[in-house]
Each structure stands twice: as C-alpha cells, then as structure tokens.
Design a protein around this motif. Structure first.
Motif, short mmCIF file in Angstrom:
data_model
loop_
_atom_site.label_atom_id
_atom_site.label_comp_id
_atom_site.label_asym_id
_atom_site.label_seq_id
_atom_site.Cartn_x
_atom_site.Cartn_y
_atom_site.Cartn_z
N HIS A 70 7.19 -3.28 -0.45
CA HIS A 70 6.09 -3.62 0.48
C HIS A 70 4.75 -3.08 -0.05
N GLY A 118 2.10 2.75 -7.08
CA GLY A 118 2.67 1.55 -7.70
C GLY A 118 1.98 1.15 -8.98
N VAL A 172 1.84 -4.28 -1.22
CA VAL A 172 0.55 -4.77 -0.72
C VAL A 172 0.32 -4.31 0.72
N ALA A 173 1.35 -4.43 1.55
CA ALA A 173 1.20 -4.04 2.95
C ALA A 173 0.93 -2.54 3.08
N LEU A 174 1.68 -1.75 2.34
CA LEU A 174 1.56 -0.29 2.48
C LEU A 174 0.22 0.22 1.93
N LEU A 175 -0.26 -0.40 0.85
CA LEU A 175 -1.50 0.10 0.26
C LEU A 175 -2.72 -0.16 1.14
N SER A 176 -2.57 -1.03 2.14
CA SER A 176 -3.70 -1.25 3.06
C SER A 176 -3.96 0.00 3.90
N ARG A 177 -2.99 0.92 3.96
CA ARG A 177 -3.18 2.15 4.75
C ARG A 177 -3.39 3.38 3.87
#
Lengths: 309, 280
Positions: free
Chosen positions: A74, A55, A76-81
């Motif tokens: 998504h 991104g 922010v949520a996906l980059l946490s993984r």
C-alpha cells in the motif's frame, strides 16, 4: 508491546548493496505519539533504513509496516500520511522557495493555503520569493522540513534534520518537533549521530551499529542502563593505605590516582558503610561521590560493541 | 456465554484511499509544468523551432535569386530545403538536448528520492515526464512549421521578386510532413529519454545522442539504415517532393515503423528500469 500498538514496525529487515550486506535483522518498533531517536555513527545504516521505510529501497528480506499496513502493498496510500526529509533536502535551485513547496503540494494534491502555512511554520515566509540557489544551508534545511510538513503528516521521518543549522536553528527545530508531538500528536522518527541532540527531544531510542540494532527502548530504559553502570569514587590521602586497611570493602576498587579509588556502586548503604569505616580507620575523606557514564558514554559503549538485540 | 471480541484498531490504523492512476498523473503533470519554469527547456523548444527557419530565411533573403528560377513557385523548394536542414540534423540534436535538460531537473536537485517518497506511483512520474517531453517536441515542430510559412510570407514582402506572394503553398502536405517527422522522431526520443533518466551525468546521453546522429547520417546509404532510429528523421524526407508543387507521400515508411517500435521498446524498458531501480 503489542504489534497493533505500533505506528511503525519493521520485522527482520535485511538489505544488501549487491552482495555486501548492509542491514541485518532490523526490528524497529515506533509507538504512536513518540519521538523515536534513531542513533548511530556515520555509516551505521541509518539512512539506508530510512530509505527502506519510505519504499525507496527494497529489502532483501523482512517487512515494513506503517500504520499497521504493509508498505510494499500500500505504498502510495500510506505515503500520503508520511512526511520525510532524507539527508540533504531535494530542492530545485532554479525555483524559489515557494515554487519548490508548490511543486510538492501539486504532487500531493493539497490545497493551496498549505504552502503559505508551512513556509510560516519554518520561518521562511519572507524568503519564499528568493531563488533556492541563493539559500544558505540552514534555509535549505528548513525548506526541506517545510516539504516534509506539507501534508500535515501523522508520521515524520527526519534524517539528520539539524545538518547545517546554527545553534539557534537547532533550538528552533527542537522546539518545533516537541510542539508537533505534544500539541498535534505527531509521531516522529529522527535519525542522528549525536546523542546530545536526541536526548533533548526523544521519548524512545534505537541505536544501530554496523547495520544491527544494538539497543531499542524508551529513553528512560537507556538512562536506567546508565544507572546500572554507576561508580563510587573516593578521594583520600593515600588510596593504597585505604585498600590495605579495608580489604573487604575496597577489594574490588580500582586505583585511578595516588589518592583516588573507583569501585562499583551498589546501594546508598554501601556509601554510608564505607564512609564510617574510613573515618574509623582514621583516613581523610576529601570526596566521596557517585559517577555515572553520560548518555554519550553509553552510546559510545553501545556502538563499540556489536551484540545485536 | 461470553463472546470473544477483538479490540477495534486504533484511529490511525485506517488505510487512506490511494489516489487513482489518472489523478496521480494529473498531479505529476501539474508539478512537472511548474518545474519547467526558468529552465532552458522551454527556450530550447522555442529556439529549436525558430533556428532552422531563421537559417533558411537568411539563405533565401541573401541568395534567393540563385535558388528560385524566375516565374517558378518558390514555396515547394523553400519548404523542402528548409525541412532537409531541420529534420536531418537539427531536430535529432534538439531532442537529445531537450531530454537531457528535462532529466537534469531531477538529477541536479537529487529529486528522485523526494519524488518517489511521495504518494504517486513511479509509473505516473515516468509517464508525466515523457508526456512533457512529447509535448515540447511537438510544440517545437509545430512552431517550426508555422514560423516557416510565416517567414515565407515575410520574404514575399521583403524580396517580392522571388515570387513568394504570387506563389502559394498547400497546408495539407505541410501538416502531413509534420506528422511523418514527429513519428520519425519518436524512436530516438524514447532511447534518449531512458538514457537521460538512467545516467545522472548529462554527458553520457549527450554522447550517445551525438554518436547516434553521426552514425545515422553516415549510414544513410546502407540498405538497412531504416533500423537506425537516429536516421529516421532524415529517411522520412523521401516522402517529400517539391518541384512545381509540394507533395508528401501519406504512407507510413519503414523508418517510421521502426521508429515507433524503438519508442515502444525503449519506453517499456525505461519503465522496467525505473520500477525496479533502487532510488539514490
């Protein structure tokens, strides 16, 4: 391969810098638990693709799906993984190695013990207290990897991670990647311009050339592609004489030396037939062997032609 | 009758929860405080508060008898004179340098691509650095006011004949002036912040800042000078008057309103630029 089986997938990804097109219709398909070698010469578009996957850049067209979800919606949520190392690691020279990891750990909201764990994992436990501006290139690269591993990510995106590493460091990195996949089930997308580096670890390969994906599949499929390009090489006393005596068998042979002929390999029977015919014709056989292009040759061939998938 | 069922999604397909906006901001602030360690930014904030006080202290210590009339309360003149030096030139210069230094932390580390690939939104990253900048500016200004009063007390001990011990100073007007000055600083702070984020080179925002300060000071007599944000810290000095007693007009001046407007506009523009900018 069903869409839902892919941990990372891009569809019709296009990107332009201004009006200059950089990527054309990139459709990556990365299965879970794979080490996906993303190969291409310098300037082919590997780093740009990696940035799109995180991104950092917005595509002119197309989508990026991580874990089955749209990255644009998504992020922010996906980059946490996801853990990533893009080109040279982003490090703060005025901070120590440990403080650098701490800065990222706080940004990710992770427990404090992760800092010690990842420093140990990349072999920087003893150097964690030194300022990063004093680090060697290899140490910086390893610290960059520590930052990528910090969240114990399900997906690792590593852009040329062995840059600056010595042979020992490269072997350690290779071992670490294999362990991460085999023991922890991580999925790793690894970009490189060196096929020799990728073939030792990758399960799947994608080859990009001038912004187009020219090959994608398992490493076995790439190796199979080599098998289709096998040659039979005959060393004898006089290549010309052999060709004149056995026109049916050697009509398609290329003369590569006074005593050397090279012809496309088809079946093992072809070898036996040729050997028998040569002996019957009284011609000496100094050598009769199969030759396959190396993976490097295949890679070079793929990147010299521009037929996209 | 058979029913058609879709297979369950694989275990890794569960969408993790995204941290809330405040959590993201808190994490960014925690990381940004850590990044300040060993940078000149904190020292600059301390020096920015202390330098004008030191200069004024030296002037009064060595030449105080020429500045204070016998029997007069020296405090109003002391505070007014110091504030003029600090607010008109040193404070804007301090803000220009501080914004450049803060942005340089990320620029030098090529840190934007790393930060923007983490699970925090660009808004949180942007607001966090702005809050750090505002805090350091406020710290420098409060430190300045505190040190100014403390240095006056020291002058009372070292040069009792100047009358600092006999005279007194009300803290209310000093606090009010601090508020005026902070408001007047916001406009140029917003512009410099955006410029420092946009240009990777330290030189461009520095040149912009110095150009702005020089323009503001040169055009101080222009009837529309209040529009220029770099002139606002000098313009608010009109609120200050210190002959026998230090007084400060509590009304927010036109220069301060313009400063606020510049700040709001610059911050919004900066966010838009950051939001749509492609990371390096």
């Amino acid at each position: 391969m069903a869409v839902s089986d892919l941990l990372l997938e891009t569809q019709g990804l296009h990107f332009c810098f201004g009006k200059r097109p950089i990527l054309h219709d990139i459709g990556l398909q990365v299965p879970p638990g794979s080490i996906y070698g993303f190969l291409g010469p310098n300037g082919a578009g590997k780093s740009t693709t990696m940035r799109l996957l995180l991104g950092l850049l917005r595509p002119a067209a197309g989508t990026v799906q991580l874990f089955g979800h749209d990255l644009a919606r998504h992020q922010v949520a996906l980059l946490s993984r996801v853990g990533a190392l893009i080109e040279n690691p982003s490090l703060y020279g005025h901070l120590t190695g440990r403080e650098n990891v701490e800065a990222t750990r706080r940004l990710r909201g992770l427990p404090a013990h992760r800092t010690t764990e990842v420093l140990a994992l990349v072999g920087l436990s003893n150097s964690g207290g030194r300022l990063v501006k004093e680090y060697s290139l290899g140490m910086r690269q390893r610290l960059g990897l520590a930052l990528a591993l910090l969240p114990d990510p399900d997906l690792l995106l590593l852009d040329e991670p062995t840059n600056g590493l010595d042979p020992n460091g490269i072997m350690e990195m290779r071992g670490l990647l294999l362990r991460l996949r085999q023991e922890h089930g991580k999925t790793i997308l690894l970009s490189s311009h060196l096929i020799s580096e990728i073939e030792k670890v990758a399960t799947h390969v994608g080859v990009i050339q001038q912004g187009r994906l020219v090959f994608q599949g398992s490493l076995a499929a790439l190796q199979h592609r080599q098998a289709d390009q096998t040659w039979l090489v005959l060393d004898t006393a006089s290549a010309d004489t052999c060709r004149n005596l056995l026109p049916q068998l050697l009509s398609g042979a290329l003369l590569t030396g006074p005593g050397t002929l090279r012809l496309p390999f088809s079946t093992p029977d072809q070898v036996a037939t040729l050997a028998q015919a040569l002996v019957a014709a009284g011609q000496p056989i100094y050598g009769l062997r199969q030759e396959q292009p190396s993976l490097e040759d295949t890679f070079l061939q793929l990147t010299e032609t521009s037929t996209a998938l | 009758m058979k029913t058609l069922t879709t297979p369950p999604p694989p275990h890794w397909a569960t969408l993790p929860a995204a941290p809330g906006a405040l959590t993201q901001l808190r994490r960014c602030l925690a990381a940004d405080y850590g990044k300040l360690y060993r940078t000149p930014a904190l020292w600059l904030a301390l020096a920015g508060g202390a330098l004008p006080v030191l200069l004024n202290f030296c002037i009064f210590y060595f030449k105080g008898e020429y500045l204070v009339k016998p029997g007069q309360n020296p405090w109003p003149h002391y505070v007014t004179m110091s504030w003029q030096t600090a607010s008109a030139f040193l404070l804007p210069l301090f803000v220009v340098l501080l914004t450049g230094l803060l942005a340089a932390i990320e620029h030098q580390a090529v840190g934007w691509k790393h930060v923007h690939a983490l699970p925090v939104g660009r808004g949180a990253v942007y607001v966090s650095k702005l809050l750090i900048l505002l805090q350091l500016t406020l710290l420098a200004q409060m430190l300045y006011a505190g040190l100014l009063l403390a240095a006056g007390g020291v002058l009372g001990w070292l040069r009792p004949e100047l009358g600092f011990r006999a005279g007194s100073i009300a803290l209310g007007p000093v606090g009010l002036m601090l508020g005026h000055t902070f408001l007047a600083t916001l406009g140029l702070l917003g512009i410099q912040y955006v410029a420092a984020l946009w240009w990777r080179s330290f030189v461009v925002p520095l040149a912009l800042g110095i150009g702005g300060i020089v323009t503001g000071l040169t055009l101080l007599r222009w009837e529309h000078v209040d529009v220029i944000p770099y002139a606002a810290p000098a313009r608010v000095l009109h609120a200050l008057s210190g002959k026998a007693v230090l007084t400060v007009d509590p009304a927010v001046s036109l220069a301060e309103w313009y400063s606020l407007a510049w700040f709001g506009g610059a911050v919004l523009l900066g966010y838009a630029l950051l939001r749509f900018r492609q990371s390096e």
